[in-house]
Design an enzyme around this catalytic site. Structure first.
Site, mmCIF file in Angstrom:
data_model
loop_
_atom_site.group_PDB
_atom_site.id
_atom_site.type_symbol
_atom_site.label_atom_id
_atom_site.label_comp_id
_atom_site.label_asym_id
_atom_site.label_seq_id
_atom_site.Cartn_x
_atom_site.Cartn_y
_atom_site.Cartn_z
ATOM 1 N N HIS A 1 -3.375 -5.743 -6.278
ATOM 2 C CA HIS A 1 -3.245 -5.480 -7.713
ATOM 3 C C HIS A 1 -3.810 -6.623 -8.559
ATOM 4 O O HIS A 1 -3.784 -6.549 -9.775
ATOM 5 C CB HIS A 1 -1.767 -5.258 -8.046
ATOM 6 C CG HIS A 1 -1.515 -4.616 -9.371
ATOM 7 N ND1 HIS A 1 -2.068 -3.412 -9.738
ATOM 8 C CD2 HIS A 1 -0.752 -5.024 -10.436
ATOM 9 C CE1 HIS A 1 -1.665 -3.089 -10.956
ATOM 10 N NE2 HIS A 1 -0.877 -4.057 -11.409
ATOM 11 N N ASP A 26 -4.366 -1.903 -3.476
ATOM 12 C CA ASP A 26 -3.358 -1.992 -4.530
ATOM 13 C C ASP A 26 -2.116 -1.168 -4.150
ATOM 14 O O ASP A 26 -2.192 0.041 -3.976
ATOM 15 C CB ASP A 26 -3.946 -1.472 -5.850
ATOM 16 C CG ASP A 26 -3.113 -1.847 -7.068
ATOM 17 O OD1 ASP A 26 -1.890 -2.024 -6.924
ATOM 18 O OD2 ASP A 26 -3.693 -1.946 -8.164
ATOM 19 N N SER A 28 -3.665 -3.566 -15.545
ATOM 20 C CA SER A 28 -2.417 -2.881 -15.254
ATOM 21 C C SER A 28 -1.855 -2.219 -16.516
ATOM 22 O O SER A 28 -2.502 -1.365 -17.100
ATOM 23 C CB SER A 28 -1.425 -3.860 -14.619
ATOM 24 O OG SER A 28 -0.331 -3.178 -14.056
#
Length: 260
Positions: free
Chosen positions: A241, A213, A98
């Site tokens: 995610h 996601d 991320s």
């Protein structure tokens, strides 16, 4: 073992260094607003396979110091470079999840991939991060009701079912961060773009992304794959995610095969 590395005046980063005698080294950069502990289910397995696993808490998060400033990608990438220099790392695999993926990309461009032999981007917040709408919502919550913000982050993070116990553990990871650092990264994710950095990535790159996601759309992984030379994209069809947790067996297998 855990130790601290000074990266700036009055700022020390916490480093978790598991199996230092391992033959190959993997450096993990966590996502916002978590810490190195998000990779628990990688450390359990990969260290036992003989890899040296290093988790770094960025400034403002986890066990690291929490200064009021320094939350742009340049400074965060410079912090990582300092850690690499101090503990004398070379020929390592850099894994970023991320926002950690965004920091890893900036590290590769700003520091010419110093010491990195392979790059792994996991649900990376790149080439863009949060939309203005998402950033505004999270920023308002972070500055007024951060626990509520963490509940929303948790609710959008996973595609698979998580237990209430796991949800509480995840929730507490996010609250270890400072409020000001949590908010500052939201602004960075809203304002900074990484398009110009991508062409400077020359090492073999593995892109892992959950098809479901909701935080960083899968289409961004496809864009990274198109714009990073010598990259491969592995979709995770049962993840949101958090592919490193939701499909951890597959993730650990794909990662170890990529590194060799």
């Amino acid at each position: 073992m855990g130790y601290y590395v000074t990266v700036d005046s009055g700022v020390k980063l916490y480093v978790e260094d598991i199996y230092p005698e391992g033959s190959k080294t993997i450096v993990f950069l966590h996502g916002w607003p978590l810490s190195h502990k998000q990779f628990e289910y990688q450390f359990d397995v990969l260290a036992a396979m003989g890899y040296r696993c290093i988790g770094i808490d960025w400034r403002g998060f986890g066990k690291s110091d929490k200064p009021i400033s320094g939350y742009n990608f340049d400074r965060l990438a410079d912090d990582i470079r300092t850690v690499v220099d101090v503990i004398q790392l070379d020929n390592f695999t850099l894994v970023g999840h991320s926002t950690g993926g965004a920091i890893a990309i900036r590290y590769m461009s700003r520091h010419n991939g110093y010491g990195v032999s392979n790059l792994v981007l996991v649900d990376a917040a790149a080439p863009i991060g949060f939309t203005t709408e998402t950033a505004t919502r999270f920023l308002t919550q972070a500055l007024n009701d951060r626990p509520k913000m963490m509940r929303e982050v948790k609710d959008s993070f996973f595609f698979q079912y998580i237990t209430s116990s796991f949800a509480e553990w995840f929730f507490q990871l996010g609250l270890q961060a400072a409020g000001w650092s949590t908010a500052a990264i939201i602004v960075t994710l809203r304002d900074e773009k990484l398009y110009a950095d991508l062409q400077k990535i020359l090492v073999p790159t593995l892109i892992v992304h959950g098809v479901h996601d909701k935080v960083i759309p899968f289409v961004q992984a496809q864009e990274l794959n198109q714009k990073i030379s010598n990259s491969q994209l592995v979709p995770f069809h049962y993840s949101g995610h958090g592919a490193f947790w939701e499909e951890r067996d597959k993730f650990n297998s794909v990662l170890s095969q990529f590194i060799g």
